[in-house]
Design a protein around this motif. Structure first.
Motif, mmCIF file in Angstrom:
data_model
loop_
_atom_site.group_PDB
_atom_site.id
_atom_site.type_symbol
_atom_site.label_atom_id
_atom_site.label_comp_id
_atom_site.label_asym_id
_atom_site.label_seq_id
_atom_site.Cartn_x
_atom_site.Cartn_y
_atom_site.Cartn_z
ATOM 1 N N ALA A 72 63.807 2.069 -0.543
ATOM 2 C CA ALA A 72 63.863 3.285 0.274
ATOM 3 C C ALA A 72 63.336 3.106 1.690
ATOM 4 C CB ALA A 72 63.092 4.407 -0.421
ATOM 5 N N ARG A 76 63.113 1.935 7.757
ATOM 6 C CA ARG A 76 62.013 2.352 8.628
ATOM 7 C C ARG A 76 60.773 1.476 8.507
ATOM 8 N NH1 ARG A 76 59.583 6.286 4.725
ATOM 9 N NH2 ARG A 76 61.168 6.438 3.111
ATOM 10 N N HIS A 79 59.211 -4.016 5.363
ATOM 11 C CA HIS A 79 59.469 -4.330 3.972
ATOM 12 C C HIS A 79 60.533 -3.387 3.434
ATOM 13 C CE1 HIS A 79 58.270 -6.328 0.339
ATOM 14 N NE2 HIS A 79 58.115 -5.190 -0.294
ATOM 15 N N PHE A 82 59.939 -2.228 -2.511
ATOM 16 C CA PHE A 82 60.243 -2.580 -3.889
ATOM 17 C C PHE A 82 60.100 -1.319 -4.732
ATOM 18 C CE2 PHE A 82 60.139 -4.569 -7.931
ATOM 19 C CZ PHE A 82 61.008 -5.628 -7.758
ATOM 20 N N SER A 114 51.061 -1.925 -13.011
ATOM 21 C CA SER A 114 52.304 -2.351 -12.386
ATOM 22 C C SER A 114 53.128 -3.238 -13.304
ATOM 23 C CB SER A 114 52.010 -3.140 -11.107
ATOM 24 O OG SER A 114 51.276 -2.359 -10.214
ATOM 25 N N ARG A 119 58.799 -12.583 -7.443
ATOM 26 C CA ARG A 119 59.409 -12.470 -6.119
ATOM 27 C C ARG A 119 60.517 -13.510 -5.943
ATOM 28 N NH1 ARG A 119 58.277 -10.502 -0.978
ATOM 29 N NH2 ARG A 119 56.534 -9.265 -1.675
ATOM 30 N N ASP A 125 54.090 -16.979 5.319
ATOM 31 C CA ASP A 125 53.297 -15.929 5.970
ATOM 32 C C ASP A 125 53.315 -16.035 7.491
ATOM 33 O OD1 ASP A 125 52.705 -14.757 3.640
ATOM 34 O OD2 ASP A 125 50.642 -15.455 3.481
ATOM 35 N N ASP B 34 50.826 -19.656 2.790
ATOM 36 C CA ASP B 34 50.181 -18.561 2.059
ATOM 37 C C ASP B 34 48.852 -18.267 2.707
ATOM 38 O OD1 ASP B 34 52.129 -18.081 0.078
ATOM 39 O OD2 ASP B 34 51.521 -19.914 -0.931
ATOM 40 N N GLN B 35 48.880 -17.427 3.723
ATOM 41 C CA GLN B 35 47.654 -17.149 4.467
ATOM 42 C C GLN B 35 46.779 -16.164 3.701
ATOM 43 O OE1 GLN B 35 49.005 -15.953 8.383
ATOM 44 N NE2 GLN B 35 50.198 -17.828 8.615
ATOM 45 N N ARG B 37 45.792 -13.298 3.565
ATOM 46 C CA ARG B 37 45.980 -11.884 3.869
ATOM 47 C C ARG B 37 47.017 -11.337 2.912
ATOM 48 N NH1 ARG B 37 50.900 -11.476 6.506
ATOM 49 N NH2 ARG B 37 51.572 -13.333 7.613
ATOM 50 N N THR B 39 50.373 -9.107 1.860
ATOM 51 C CA THR B 39 51.607 -8.486 2.319
ATOM 52 C C THR B 39 52.045 -7.494 1.245
ATOM 53 O OG1 THR B 39 52.799 -10.381 1.431
ATOM 54 C CG2 THR B 39 52.392 -10.360 3.791
ATOM 55 N N ALA B 40 53.083 -6.729 1.559
ATOM 56 C CA ALA B 40 53.516 -5.661 0.669
ATOM 57 C C ALA B 40 53.775 -6.174 -0.743
ATOM 58 C CB ALA B 40 54.777 -5.005 1.220
ATOM 59 N N ASN B 41 53.321 -5.390 -1.723
ATOM 60 C CA ASN B 41 53.577 -5.665 -3.138
ATOM 61 C C ASN B 41 52.889 -6.912 -3.680
ATOM 62 O OD1 ASN B 41 56.703 -4.319 -2.492
ATOM 63 N ND2 ASN B 41 55.349 -3.464 -4.005
ATOM 64 N N GLN B 42 51.966 -7.503 -2.896
ATOM 65 C CA GLN B 42 51.291 -8.691 -3.426
ATOM 66 C C GLN B 42 50.235 -8.302 -4.455
ATOM 67 O OE1 GLN B 42 49.626 -11.190 -0.416
ATOM 68 N NE2 GLN B 42 51.344 -12.593 -0.480
ATOM 69 N N ARG B 51 46.418 -4.510 -7.525
ATOM 70 C CA ARG B 51 47.411 -4.314 -6.465
ATOM 71 C C ARG B 51 46.760 -4.419 -5.098
ATOM 72 N NH1 ARG B 51 48.795 1.312 -9.029
ATOM 73 N NH2 ARG B 51 49.558 0.562 -11.009
ATOM 74 N N ASN B 159 58.338 10.438 -2.145
ATOM 75 C CA ASN B 159 57.919 9.114 -1.670
ATOM 76 C C ASN B 159 59.097 8.280 -1.188
ATOM 77 O OD1 ASN B 159 59.066 8.592 -4.100
ATOM 78 N ND2 ASN B 159 57.270 7.646 -5.049
ATOM 79 N N ARG B 160 60.323 8.770 -1.388
ATOM 80 C CA ARG B 160 61.472 8.016 -0.913
ATOM 81 C C ARG B 160 62.157 8.689 0.274
ATOM 82 N NH1 ARG B 160 64.621 6.845 -6.375
ATOM 83 N NH2 ARG B 160 63.024 8.164 -7.318
#
Lengths: 220, 198
Positions: A72, A76, A79, A82, A114, A119, A125, B34-35, B37, B39-42, B51, B159-160
């Protein structure tokens, strides 16, 4: 005069060993390059095991569900988004409610834990990729993800090597498409004449002055 | 000449041969790949739920220009469902609403809003048509409210679909309703011709 140390065929041996060494080094280099490009290393076309055998073919091709229904934030955010368990359950609380394949999703919905997916596309990165700008500038999902609508199990369509990124950043007119065809998996940008694609590049203000190949465009 | 001969001395070369080897080995680390930090969904070892992405704390207010109790974000004015869009109705808004509707709503409600989308059809679910007297006369804020909070078996799509897009969908639903419920006398002769009537 001392006796000859080397036999007569030593000359031939020298050549054989020199040529052999060149062939050996060449062979090793070729093998390494081959490995580097092979699906064994790039994972292109290799489906990974997932907690649920999700099929894009079924959801996208057969049910005609729009990419954005699950991904979704693709328009915008950097990412694509997911899908959360909630997104799966917005249909699967009603359909396929007893399927054992979906047990991990139902468990996740009940427990709040979850679902741990594997992935597929993992950029390093040090690369800052942003989905929204590509979608906004008329680059279709299929340009990078291939015909994912035809995949039963999800696999990478591209090795994501830098040369491949640069190919499009140098010649965006090869892959640009009208914005309303971005989510159309079957649309082939090259079905448009080149002049039309060049016009789209201008209309969408995609830089053609070389800025797109500056290091900092992707590496920040 | 003497220095050139010294550089090419094989034993000297052998002594420095390990340098490129070290460089090759040094290139094998992946800490830039692989720094340290997220990222999304990691996944994360640090947070209890595993999460890296954190849910907003309760009562979080979105950072927008609109106040959190505005019609734009709640669909309600003074507690009552809004009767008007909080923005100007434009052709762009309707087109925006159409793409959103087709992506998020059509799987169940159908492209024309008659409740026979592919999920409803294949899943054998009864999905209400948008073309009935109740939904034709309901306030436009009602559609915003249903998208935001869900209703009956329909989940929340908050949320979408961002609030502005929810209003675009609400406006488009009104357009869909009109498309299925126009008095033939309100059409021009040309439009009636297109429909195959008189």
């Amino acid at each position: 005069m001392s006796a000859q140390i080397f036999p007569r065929n030593a000359n031939a041996l020298v050549w054989v060993s020199i040529i052999g060494l060149v062939l050996l080094i060449g062979g090793i280099v070729a093998a390494l390059v081959g490995l580097y490009l092979s699906p064994w290393y790039t994972e292109v076309g290799v489906a990974k095991e997932q907690p649920v055998p999700f099929s894009h073919k079924h959801h996208v091709d057969q049910l005609k569900i729009d990419c954005r229904y699950c991904h979704a934030t693709v328009e915008r955010a950097a990412h694509a988004g997911f899908p959360s368990t909630d997104t799966c359950m917005s249909c699967h609380s009603q359909v396929w409610t007893n399927s054992p394949l979906l047990q991990p999703v139902r468990d996740s919905y009940q427990s709040g834990e979850s679902v741990v997916w594997n992935r597929i596309y993992d950029l390093p990165d040090f690369v800052y990729f942003n989905h929204s700008v590509h979608v906004a500038k008329g680059i279709g999902c299929a340009s990078c993800h291939g015909r994912i609508d035809q995949q039963h199990l999800t696999a990478k369509a591209q090795p994501l090597y830098m040369g491949w990124c640069l190919g499009c950043h140098r010649n965006p007119e090869d892959n640009v498409r009208p914005r309303d065809e971005v989510f159309n998996m079957a649309f082939d940008p090259r079905s448009l004449p080149l002049e039309q694609r060049v016009a789209l590049v201008a209309e969408y203000q995609i830089p053609t002055d070389g800025r797109l190949t500056n290091c900092y465009v992707c590496h920040r | 000449m003497e220095s050139a001969a010294r550089t090419l001395n094989p034993s000297r070369l052998a002594r420095v041969a390990w340098i490129p080897l070290c460089l090759l080995l040094a290139a094998c680390h992946i800490d830039m790949y692989d720094q340290p930090r997220y990222t999304a969904n990691q996944p994360s070892d640090f947070f209890e739920d595993g999460r890296a992405m954190r849910p907003p704390v309760p009562n979080t207010v979105p950072m927008t220009d609109e106040p959190p109790d505005s019609v734009m974000l709640t669909g309600r004015a003074n507690g009552e469902l809004a009767v008007e869009l909080p923005m100007e109705l434009t052709a762009e808004l309707l087109e925006r609403g159409q793409t959103r509707y087709n992506a998020y709503c059509a799987p169940c409600h159908g492209l024309a809003g008659d409740g026979n989308g592919v999920i409803a059809y294949r899943g054998g679910i009864q999905v209400p048509s948008l073309h009935n007297d109740r939904l034709r006369t309901v306030q436009v804020g009602y559609f915003f409210d249903v998208i935001t909070n869900g209703i009956n078996r329909m989940y929340s799509y908050a949320n979408r679909i961002p609030p502005e897009d929810r209003w675009a969908v609400a406006a488009y639903v009104r357009a869909l309703q009109l498309s299925q419920n126009v008095d033939a006398n309100d059409l021009t002769a040309e439009e009636r011709q297109q429909l195959g009537g008189q």
